[in-house]
Design an enzyme around this catalytic site. Sequence first.
Site, PDB file in Angstrom:
ATOM      1  N   HIS A  76       0.785  -1.348  -0.142  1.00 45.81           N
ATOM      2  CA  HIS A  76      -0.065  -0.018   0.154  1.00 45.81           C
ATOM      3  C   HIS A  76       0.914   1.224  -0.119  1.00 45.81           C
ATOM      4  CE1 HIS A  76      -3.118   3.048   1.264  1.00 45.81           C
ATOM      5  NE2 HIS A  76      -3.944   2.193   1.077  1.00 45.81           N
ATOM      6  N   GLU A 146      -3.779   1.821  -7.114  1.00 43.30           N
ATOM      7  CA  GLU A 146      -4.028   2.844  -6.489  1.00 43.30           C
ATOM      8  C   GLU A 146      -3.192   4.210  -6.572  1.00 43.30           C
ATOM      9  OE1 GLU A 146      -3.536   2.314  -2.310  1.00 43.30           O
ATOM     10  OE2 GLU A 146      -1.408   1.674  -2.588  1.00 43.30           O
TER      11      GLU A 146
END
Length: 206
Positions: A76, A146
Site C-alpha cells: 500500500h 491505487e
Amino acid sequence: SIAELCKVLTTGPLNADTEVVVGCPAPYLTLARSQLPDSVGVAAQNCYKVAKGAFTGEISPAMLKDLNIGWVILGHSERRAIFGESDELIADKVAHALAEGLKVIACIGETLQEREAGQTEAVCFRQTKAIADKVKDWSNVVVAYEPVWAIGTGKTATPEQAQEVHVALRKWFTDNVSADVSASIRIQYGGSVTAANCRELAAKPD
C-alpha cells in the site's frame, strides 16, 4: 463500527459472482472473521517477509493463518511512503505470503508528481516488475492500482484514467509474464471510490 459493517455484509445480499474481501486493522481481524460469513474474505493490511524471528511488532503470514485469515494487502502506498518500504521488500513480502498459502492484494501506483511528469506507466511497471522477479504463480494475486494522489484526498482517477493504466498493465503482463496471466489476473482500482462513482468505475472492461 466493524460490527455494523459485518452485519451489512452478512445480510447482503451480495452478488454471488463477486468475491468480497474486507481489509481491516490487525487488532480487529479475529472479530471481523468471527462475524462474517465464510463467503466473505478477510485481509490483513500488512505482514512481514519471514515466518518467525526477532522482528518485534511484525506479523507473519503464519500468524495470520492461525487466525484463519486468508488474504493480506501488501505494498500500500502508505507503507511505501510513510514506512519506507522498497519495491524489493514488498516483492519479498508478496512472495513469502504466497508461499505460506495466503492470497495477496499487491498495490502499485504513482504520486501526483510522477503522473504530472508522465511517469505513471514507468512507476507502475517498475513496481510490478519487482514482484514479477520473485513471483511465478499469479493465481492468488490481485493487483490493486491505487494512484497515490487519489487516496484519501477526495480526488478520484476518472474511469478513463484508471482504464488506461489497467490496459497498460495487462499489456505489460503479456509482454513480460505471459498472455495467460495477462488474461486471467484481476486488476482492481482503489482511490477515493464512493457509492457515487463506483458504478461508473466498475463499468470499465479492465
